[in-house]
Motif scaffolding. Structure first.
Motif, PDB file in Angstrom:
ATOM      1  N   ALA A  99      88.388  63.725  -4.740  1.00 51.80           N
ATOM      2  CA  ALA A  99      88.402  65.036  -4.240  1.00 51.80           C
ATOM      3  C   ALA A  99      88.445  66.001  -4.922  1.00 51.80           C
ATOM      4  O   ALA A  99      87.845  66.978  -4.539  1.00 51.80           O
ATOM      5  N   TRP A 104      82.566  62.905  -2.398  1.00 48.62           N
ATOM      6  CA  TRP A 104      83.515  62.322  -1.383  1.00 48.62           C
ATOM      7  C   TRP A 104      83.056  61.129  -0.353  1.00 48.62           C
ATOM      8  O   TRP A 104      83.573  60.868  -0.450  1.00 48.62           O
ATOM      9  N   SER A 127      94.860  61.450   3.967  1.00 47.72           N
ATOM     10  CA  SER A 127      95.320  62.596   3.397  1.00 47.72           C
ATOM     11  C   SER A 127      93.760  62.755   2.736  1.00 47.72           C
ATOM     12  O   SER A 127      93.395  64.554   3.193  1.00 47.72           O
ATOM     13  N   VAL A 130      90.470  62.688   3.707  1.00 50.73           N
ATOM     14  CA  VAL A 130      89.833  63.692   4.794  1.00 50.73           C
ATOM     15  C   VAL A 130      89.807  65.186   3.385  1.00 50.73           C
ATOM     16  O   VAL A 130      88.768  65.925   3.554  1.00 50.73           O
ATOM     17  N   SER A 131      90.835  65.281   2.686  1.00 50.64           N
ATOM     18  CA  SER A 131      90.338  66.446   1.652  1.00 50.64           C
ATOM     19  C   SER A 131      89.318  66.401   1.151  1.00 50.64           C
ATOM     20  O   SER A 131      88.373  67.929   0.886  1.00 50.64           O
ATOM     21  N   CYS A 133      86.048  65.049   1.529  1.00 54.42           N
ATOM     22  CA  CYS A 133      85.380  65.518   2.907  1.00 54.42           C
ATOM     23  C   CYS A 133      85.701  66.804   2.774  1.00 54.42           C
ATOM     24  O   CYS A 133      84.414  66.691   2.874  1.00 54.42           O
ATOM     25  N   GLU A 134      86.735  67.787   3.045  1.00 55.48           N
ATOM     26  CA  GLU A 134      86.394  68.807   3.117  1.00 55.48           C
ATOM     27  C   GLU A 134      86.097  69.688   1.912  1.00 55.48           C
ATOM     28  O   GLU A 134      85.337  70.792   2.113  1.00 55.48           O
ATOM     29  N   LYS A 135      86.519  69.449   0.583  1.00 56.71           N
ATOM     30  CA  LYS A 135      85.930  70.092  -0.573  1.00 56.71           C
ATOM     31  C   LYS A 135      84.115  70.018  -0.860  1.00 56.71           C
ATOM     32  O   LYS A 135      83.573  70.744  -0.763  1.00 56.71           O
ATOM     33  N   GLU A 137      82.105  68.939   1.851  1.00 55.30           N
ATOM     34  CA  GLU A 137      81.699  70.219   3.269  1.00 55.30           C
ATOM     35  C   GLU A 137      80.984  68.990   4.175  1.00 55.30           C
ATOM     36  O   GLU A 137      79.689  69.221   4.983  1.00 55.30           O
ATOM     37  N   HIS A 138      82.138  68.138   4.243  1.00 56.46           N
ATOM     38  CA  HIS A 138      81.221  67.038   5.621  1.00 56.46           C
ATOM     39  C   HIS A 138      82.394  66.481   6.089  1.00 56.46           C
ATOM     40  O   HIS A 138      82.595  65.633   5.878  1.00 56.46           O
ATOM     41  N   TRP A 139      82.525  68.046   6.756  1.00 57.77           N
ATOM     42  CA  TRP A 139      83.636  67.533   8.186  1.00 57.77           C
ATOM     43  C   TRP A 139      83.514  66.306   9.182  1.00 57.77           C
ATOM     44  O   TRP A 139      83.914  65.781   9.245  1.00 57.77           O
ATOM     45  N   ALA A 142      84.981  63.257   7.904  1.00 57.52           N
ATOM     46  CA  ALA A 142      86.405  62.669   7.546  1.00 57.52           C
ATOM     47  C   ALA A 142      86.787  62.373   9.291  1.00 57.52           C
ATOM     48  O   ALA A 142      87.835  61.733   9.665  1.00 57.52           O
TER      49      ALA A 142
END
Length: 144
Positions: A99, A104, A127, A130-131, A133-135, A137-139, A142
């Protein structure tokens, strides 16, 4: 200092064991010396000292602190190769490291590997994924 003590043991003909190396690897992890931690694993293998889950958790922790996701993944692979049990904590460290590194896809693959290997996963595991994916930018990933 921990590394020096380990070297002094060899010079004094004191047998170095897994527990001794583990303490040195943990000291390297706490001091953010991931390269030294990994080198100690190689030294252990070369000296035919058993590597265990504690050894790998400490070395992976050192890699996580330094955001060395490639090495963290190599350590996980090495654990499988040496048939050392890969538990929740080492997977979580590797996922968190991925992450931080913005990879991701690797983090999600590790989550799938955990499911495949029947390794318990928890809120911390998800978590971390998900973090990642967030970093990256692939929400959408997640949410799957």
């Amino acid at each position: 200092q921990a590394l020096q003590l380990l070297l002094d043991m060899a010079d004094g003909c004191v047998e170095r064991r897994t527990i001794t190396y583990n303490a040195a690897v943990r000291a390297c992890a706490q001091g953010a010396e991931w390269g030294q931690a990994v080198q100690l694993l190689h030294d252990m293998a070369g000296s035919r000292v058993s590597l265990d889950t504690i050894t790998y958790n400490a070395a992976t922790s050192a890699c996580a602190r330094a955001e060395e996701w490639v090495m963290a993944l190599k350590l996980l692979h090495d654990m499988a190769h040496r048939r050392v049990k890969r538990g929740t904590s080492v997977y979580e460290l590797a996922i968190s490291t991925c992450a931080k590194g913005g990879v991701w896809q690797q983090a999600l693959q590790l989550l799938l590997d955990m499911v495949h290997d029947r390794v318990e996963h928890d809120t911390i595991t998800y978590s971390a994924a998900v973090s990642a994916c967030e970093k990256g930018e692939h929400w959408g990933q997640a949410l799957l």
